[in-house]
Design a protein around this motif. Structure first.
Motif, PDB file in Angstrom:
ATOM      1  N   SER A   1     -85.392  -2.579  24.829  1.00 59.27           N
ATOM      2  CA  SER A   1     -84.168  -2.515  24.024  1.00 59.27           C
ATOM      3  C   SER A   1     -83.610  -3.888  23.668  1.00 59.27           C
ATOM      4  O   SER A   1     -82.557  -3.973  23.050  1.00 59.27           O
ATOM      5  N   VAL A   2     -84.323  -4.959  24.032  1.00 66.92           N
ATOM      6  CA  VAL A   2     -83.821  -6.313  23.793  1.00 66.92           C
ATOM      7  C   VAL A   2     -84.677  -7.029  22.757  1.00 66.92           C
ATOM      8  O   VAL A   2     -85.892  -7.140  22.901  1.00 66.92           O
ATOM      9  N   GLU A   3     -84.019  -7.488  21.703  1.00 63.70           N
ATOM     10  CA  GLU A   3     -84.676  -8.339  20.704  1.00 63.70           C
ATOM     11  C   GLU A   3     -84.277  -9.775  21.007  1.00 63.70           C
ATOM     12  O   GLU A   3     -83.095 -10.102  21.039  1.00 63.70           O
ATOM     13  N   ARG A   4     -85.265 -10.625  21.254  1.00 67.11           N
ATOM     14  CA  ARG A   4     -85.002 -12.033  21.577  1.00 67.11           C
ATOM     15  C   ARG A   4     -85.286 -12.899  20.371  1.00 67.11           C
ATOM     16  O   ARG A   4     -86.263 -12.681  19.663  1.00 67.11           O
ATOM     17  N   ARG A   5     -84.411 -13.886  20.168  1.00 71.98           N
ATOM     18  CA  ARG A   5     -84.650 -14.884  19.128  1.00 71.98           C
ATOM     19  C   ARG A   5     -84.352 -16.256  19.717  1.00 71.98           C
ATOM     20  O   ARG A   5     -83.371 -16.423  20.433  1.00 71.98           O
ATOM     21  N   TYR A   6     -85.212 -17.195  19.388  1.00 71.73           N
ATOM     22  CA  TYR A   6     -85.065 -18.562  19.877  1.00 71.73           C
ATOM     23  C   TYR A   6     -84.761 -19.462  18.689  1.00 71.73           C
ATOM     24  O   TYR A   6     -85.499 -19.463  17.705  1.00 71.73           O
ATOM     25  N   TRP A   7     -83.668 -20.195  18.774  1.00 71.32           N
ATOM     26  CA  TRP A   7     -83.238 -21.084  17.697  1.00 71.32           C
ATOM     27  C   TRP A   7     -83.337 -22.523  18.166  1.00 71.32           C
ATOM     28  O   TRP A   7     -82.883 -22.859  19.260  1.00 71.32           O
ATOM     29  N   LYS A   8     -83.936 -23.348  17.335  1.00 75.52           N
ATOM     30  CA  LYS A   8     -83.966 -24.781  17.638  1.00 75.52           C
ATOM     31  C   LYS A   8     -83.580 -25.530  16.371  1.00 75.52           C
ATOM     32  O   LYS A   8     -83.515 -24.958  15.288  1.00 75.52           O
ATOM     33  N   GLN A   9     -83.333 -26.809  16.528  1.00 77.30           N
ATOM     34  CA  GLN A   9     -82.902 -27.606  15.400  1.00 77.30           C
ATOM     35  C   GLN A   9     -84.040 -28.427  14.832  1.00 77.30           C
ATOM     36  O   GLN A   9     -84.900 -28.912  15.557  1.00 77.30           O
ATOM     37  N   ASP A  10     -84.002 -28.570  13.510  1.00 84.08           N
ATOM     38  CA  ASP A  10     -84.998 -29.431  12.870  1.00 84.08           C
ATOM     39  C   ASP A  10     -84.489 -30.867  12.886  1.00 84.08           C
ATOM     40  O   ASP A  10     -83.427 -31.160  13.434  1.00 84.08           O
TER      41      ASP A  10
ATOM     42  N   ASN B   1     -83.087 -32.514  10.709  1.00 84.26           N
ATOM     43  CA  ASN B   1     -81.814 -32.683  10.001  1.00 84.26           C
ATOM     44  C   ASN B   1     -80.653 -32.017  10.727  1.00 84.26           C
ATOM     45  O   ASN B   1     -79.533 -31.989  10.224  1.00 84.26           O
ATOM     46  N   GLY B   2     -80.938 -31.426  11.901  1.00 84.66           N
ATOM     47  CA  GLY B   2     -79.893 -30.763  12.671  1.00 84.66           C
ATOM     48  C   GLY B   2     -79.623 -29.337  12.257  1.00 84.66           C
ATOM     49  O   GLY B   2     -78.712 -28.706  12.771  1.00 84.66           O
ATOM     50  N   ARG B   3     -80.437 -28.794  11.344  1.00 84.23           N
ATOM     51  CA  ARG B   3     -80.266 -27.397  10.906  1.00 84.23           C
ATOM     52  C   ARG B   3     -80.955 -26.470  11.896  1.00 84.23           C
ATOM     53  O   ARG B   3     -82.022 -26.761  12.404  1.00 84.23           O
ATOM     54  N   TRP B   4     -80.322 -25.322  12.136  1.00 87.46           N
ATOM     55  CA  TRP B   4     -80.894 -24.316  13.041  1.00 87.46           C
ATOM     56  C   TRP B   4     -81.998 -23.564  12.316  1.00 87.46           C
ATOM     57  O   TRP B   4     -81.838 -23.123  11.188  1.00 87.46           O
ATOM     58  N   ALA B   5     -83.102 -23.375  13.021  1.00 90.23           N
ATOM     59  CA  ALA B   5     -84.230 -22.605  12.482  1.00 90.23           C
ATOM     60  C   ALA B   5     -84.734 -21.686  13.574  1.00 90.23           C
ATOM     61  O   ALA B   5     -84.857 -22.092  14.739  1.00 90.23           O
ATOM     62  N   GLN B   6     -85.020 -20.444  13.198  1.00 87.87           N
ATOM     63  CA  GLN B   6     -85.553 -19.509  14.183  1.00 87.87           C
ATOM     64  C   GLN B   6     -86.987 -19.881  14.485  1.00 87.87           C
ATOM     65  O   GLN B   6     -87.830 -19.960  13.582  1.00 87.87           O
ATOM     66  N   ALA B   7     -87.278 -20.133  15.752  1.00 93.13           N
ATOM     67  CA  ALA B   7     -88.616 -20.550  16.160  1.00 93.13           C
ATOM     68  C   ALA B   7     -89.399 -19.429  16.840  1.00 93.13           C
ATOM     69  O   ALA B   7     -90.613 -19.508  16.941  1.00 93.13           O
ATOM     70  N   ALA B   8     -88.724 -18.427  17.309  1.00 92.14           N
ATOM     71  CA  ALA B   8     -89.414 -17.279  17.941  1.00 92.14           C
ATOM     72  C   ALA B   8     -88.493 -16.074  17.916  1.00 92.14           C
ATOM     73  O   ALA B   8     -87.319 -16.169  17.724  1.00 92.14           O
TER      74      ALA B   8
END
Length: 146
Positions: free
Chosen positions: A128-137, A139-146
């Motif tokens: 029941s858990v959807e995981r998302r991992y956010w990291k910065q590029d 330029n400091g912008r957030w991008a979903q990495a997983a």
């Protein structure tokens, strides 16, 4: 249930958290911000009053008034006295109690990356858990990495 892991590298919590808090409140939802560190809670309380001159983000520390009326409540425990369905864990410590919410934001830095990896792996087997991992590029912008 969705858990968003935010790896704080280029942007500190003080710049990342207000944007998420604003989005949650603008969507008509409520947010609980959790930290075991009293000084961090005090700093976040002050920050949410002043992070942008043109903004107003109503909030309070848990126990400081009528918690049930607060769109954003800052507390020590994962106890949504404001009826929040979103929780932000800001001290780098994962808490399984966050799984009772619709969405959790888990902020962590380099000092707590090991614990974040353990939490990430521990949530992998929960259907029941959807995981998302956010990291910065770069330029400091957030991008979903997983």
């Amino acid at each position: 249930m969705q858990v968003d892991f935010y790896h704080l590298t280029a942007t500190p919590l003080e710049r990342a958290l207000p944007g998420i808090a604003v989005k949650v409140v603008e969507s008509g939802q409520r947010l609980l911000i959790v930290s075991a560190d009293a000084e961090q809670r005090r700093r976040i309380d002050q920050l949410l009053w002043s992070f942008r001159p043109e903004s107003f983000l109503p909030h309070a520390q848990a126990g400081a008034g009528n918690d049930s009326l607060q769109p954003v409540l800052i507390g020590e425990a994962v106890a949504p006295a404001n009826g929040a369905r979103h929780v932000a864990l800001i001290d780098g410590e994962w808490r399984d109690a966050a799984l009772a919410f619709d969405r959790a934001f888990h902020f962590f830095g380099e000092d707590s990356i090991g614990a974040a990896r353990i939490a990430w792996k521990g949530l992998a087997d929960r259907d029941s858990v959807e995981r998302r991992y956010w990291k910065q590029d770069e330029n400091g912008r957030w991008a979903q990495a997983a």
